[in-house]
Design a protein around this motif. Structure first.
Motif, PDB file in Angstrom:
ATOM      1  N   VAL A 182       3.088  -8.483  -1.923  1.00 33.53           N
ATOM      2  CA  VAL A 182       3.121  -7.393  -2.915  1.00 33.53           C
ATOM      3  C   VAL A 182       2.278  -6.223  -2.418  1.00 33.53           C
ATOM      4  O   VAL A 182       2.693  -5.066  -2.501  1.00 33.53           O
ATOM      5  CB  VAL A 182       2.643  -7.897  -4.294  1.00 33.53           C
ATOM      6  CG1 VAL A 182       2.392  -6.733  -5.246  1.00 33.53           C
ATOM      7  CG2 VAL A 182       3.665  -8.860  -4.881  1.00 33.53           C
ATOM      8  N   THR A 183       1.108  -6.515  -1.873  1.00 32.81           N
ATOM      9  CA  THR A 183       0.253  -5.452  -1.331  1.00 32.81           C
ATOM     10  C   THR A 183       0.959  -4.727  -0.192  1.00 32.81           C
ATOM     11  O   THR A 183       0.949  -3.493  -0.129  1.00 32.81           O
ATOM     12  CB  THR A 183      -1.086  -6.040  -0.845  1.00 32.81           C
ATOM     13  OG1 THR A 183      -1.741  -6.649  -1.952  1.00 32.81           O
ATOM     14  CG2 THR A 183      -1.985  -4.970  -0.238  1.00 32.81           C
ATOM     15  N   LEU A 184       1.605  -5.475   0.694  1.00 38.14           N
ATOM     16  CA  LEU A 184       2.352  -4.881   1.798  1.00 38.14           C
ATOM     17  C   LEU A 184       3.463  -3.974   1.269  1.00 38.14           C
ATOM     18  O   LEU A 184       3.621  -2.837   1.724  1.00 38.14           O
ATOM     19  CB  LEU A 184       2.935  -5.979   2.682  1.00 38.14           C
ATOM     20  CG  LEU A 184       3.775  -5.546   3.876  1.00 38.14           C
ATOM     21  CD1 LEU A 184       2.907  -4.832   4.907  1.00 38.14           C
ATOM     22  CD2 LEU A 184       4.456  -6.751   4.505  1.00 38.14           C
ATOM     23  N   SER A 185       4.211  -4.455   0.300  1.00 40.45           N
ATOM     24  CA  SER A 185       5.292  -3.652  -0.290  1.00 40.45           C
ATOM     25  C   SER A 185       4.749  -2.377  -0.919  1.00 40.45           C
ATOM     26  O   SER A 185       5.316  -1.300  -0.761  1.00 40.45           O
ATOM     27  CB  SER A 185       6.033  -4.464  -1.359  1.00 40.45           C
ATOM     28  OG  SER A 185       6.652  -5.571  -0.789  1.00 40.45           O
ATOM     29  N   ARG A 186       3.654  -2.498  -1.639  1.00 44.50           N
ATOM     30  CA  ARG A 186       3.052  -1.332  -2.294  1.00 44.50           C
ATOM     31  C   ARG A 186       2.620  -0.289  -1.256  1.00 44.50           C
ATOM     32  O   ARG A 186       2.833   0.903  -1.436  1.00 44.50           O
ATOM     33  CB  ARG A 186       1.870  -1.784  -3.159  1.00 44.50           C
ATOM     34  CG  ARG A 186       1.305  -0.698  -4.026  1.00 44.50           C
ATOM     35  CD  ARG A 186       0.189  -1.198  -4.946  1.00 44.50           C
ATOM     36  NE  ARG A 186      -0.892  -1.801  -4.196  1.00 44.50           N
ATOM     37  CZ  ARG A 186      -1.272  -3.081  -4.299  1.00 44.50           C
ATOM     38  NH1 ARG A 186      -0.639  -3.898  -5.103  1.00 44.50           N
ATOM     39  NH2 ARG A 186      -2.285  -3.537  -3.592  1.00 44.50           N
ATOM     40  N   ARG A 187       2.039  -0.742  -0.164  1.00 44.30           N
ATOM     41  CA  ARG A 187       1.611   0.197   0.894  1.00 44.30           C
ATOM     42  C   ARG A 187       2.819   0.928   1.497  1.00 44.30           C
ATOM     43  O   ARG A 187       2.773   2.131   1.708  1.00 44.30           O
ATOM     44  CB  ARG A 187       0.868  -0.536   1.994  1.00 44.30           C
ATOM     45  CG  ARG A 187      -0.499  -0.981   1.599  1.00 44.30           C
ATOM     46  CD  ARG A 187      -1.296  -1.472   2.783  1.00 44.30           C
ATOM     47  NE  ARG A 187      -2.475  -2.174   2.351  1.00 44.30           N
ATOM     48  CZ  ARG A 187      -3.532  -1.612   1.793  1.00 44.30           C
ATOM     49  NH1 ARG A 187      -3.542  -0.331   1.594  1.00 44.30           N
ATOM     50  NH2 ARG A 187      -4.569  -2.326   1.436  1.00 44.30           N
ATOM     51  N   PHE A 188       3.876   0.204   1.803  1.00 47.10           N
ATOM     52  CA  PHE A 188       5.058   0.836   2.389  1.00 47.10           C
ATOM     53  C   PHE A 188       5.703   1.801   1.398  1.00 47.10           C
ATOM     54  O   PHE A 188       6.122   2.883   1.777  1.00 47.10           O
ATOM     55  CB  PHE A 188       6.062  -0.208   2.882  1.00 47.10           C
ATOM     56  CG  PHE A 188       5.765  -0.674   4.271  1.00 47.10           C
ATOM     57  CD1 PHE A 188       6.190   0.043   5.368  1.00 47.10           C
ATOM     58  CD2 PHE A 188       5.031  -1.823   4.479  1.00 47.10           C
ATOM     59  CE1 PHE A 188       5.907  -0.372   6.657  1.00 47.10           C
ATOM     60  CE2 PHE A 188       4.734  -2.249   5.771  1.00 47.10           C
ATOM     61  CZ  PHE A 188       5.165  -1.524   6.859  1.00 47.10           C
ATOM     62  N   ARG A 189       5.772   1.409   0.122  1.00 47.87           N
ATOM     63  CA  ARG A 189       6.329   2.314  -0.892  1.00 47.87           C
ATOM     64  C   ARG A 189       5.478   3.581  -0.977  1.00 47.87           C
ATOM     65  O   ARG A 189       6.011   4.679  -1.018  1.00 47.87           O
ATOM     66  CB  ARG A 189       6.366   1.633  -2.264  1.00 47.87           C
ATOM     67  CG  ARG A 189       7.588   0.836  -2.522  1.00 47.87           C
ATOM     68  CD  ARG A 189       7.733   0.461  -3.993  1.00 47.87           C
ATOM     69  NE  ARG A 189       6.503   0.118  -4.667  1.00 47.87           N
ATOM     70  CZ  ARG A 189       5.980  -1.103  -4.740  1.00 47.87           C
ATOM     71  NH1 ARG A 189       6.587  -2.107  -4.159  1.00 47.87           N
ATOM     72  NH2 ARG A 189       4.867  -1.318  -5.387  1.00 47.87           N
TER      73      ARG A 189
END
Length: 150
Positions: A16-23
């Protein structure tokens, strides 16, 4: 599968943290460019054009959702529709010149972000992470099978 629920919970938090950073990185480039837009443009570019039905299958979304996203990208001047040379009845979606320019800037930002976060890692560690993520992404999802009927 990991035996420890704590490990799975921790992995979900990291994903989730990875997804949030990319978004967040994609959205900083252009006020109207979401991570979904970035992802669609990236896929169209990587495939040298994609049909809407390809995107429906890839993302597991319905046709109307993909249609709305693509129409918005087209209105923003980021996507063009062209005849599919393999099937003249079908249309290929490709990033426009502006779409490719925006995608190149987004990619550069993403690459800088990952490069900075893996600074000091050995090449083998980066390769291992890539391999594990590829393995994870290639795995079948059990969520759809467990979802209640609506």
């Amino acid at each position: 599968m990991a035996d420890d629920d704590t490990e799975i919970r921790g992995l979900v938090r990291e994903l989730v943290t990875l997804s949030r950073r990319f978004r967040g990185n994609a959205e900083r480039l252009h006020p109207d460019l979401s991570f979904v837009d970035y992802s669609l443009l990236s896929e169209m570019d990587a495939r040298d054009g994609a049909r809407a039905t390809d995107l429906v299958g890839l993302y597991g979304l319905n046709k109307s959702t993909i249609s709305r996203q693509v129409t918005a990208l087209q209105r923003a001047g980021l996507v063009v529709r062209e005849a599919d040379p393999q099937d003249h009845r079908a249309r290929l979606l490709r990033p426009s010149d502006l779409g490719r320019e925006l995608l190149a800037r987004a990619d550069a930002l993403m690459y800088r972000e990952v490069d900075a976060r893996t600074d000091g890692w050995a090449a083998g560690e980066v390769r291992a992470l890539r391999g594990l993520l590829a393995r994870y992404n290639a795995g079948a999802s059990a969520v759809a099978a467990d979802a209640p009927d609506s």
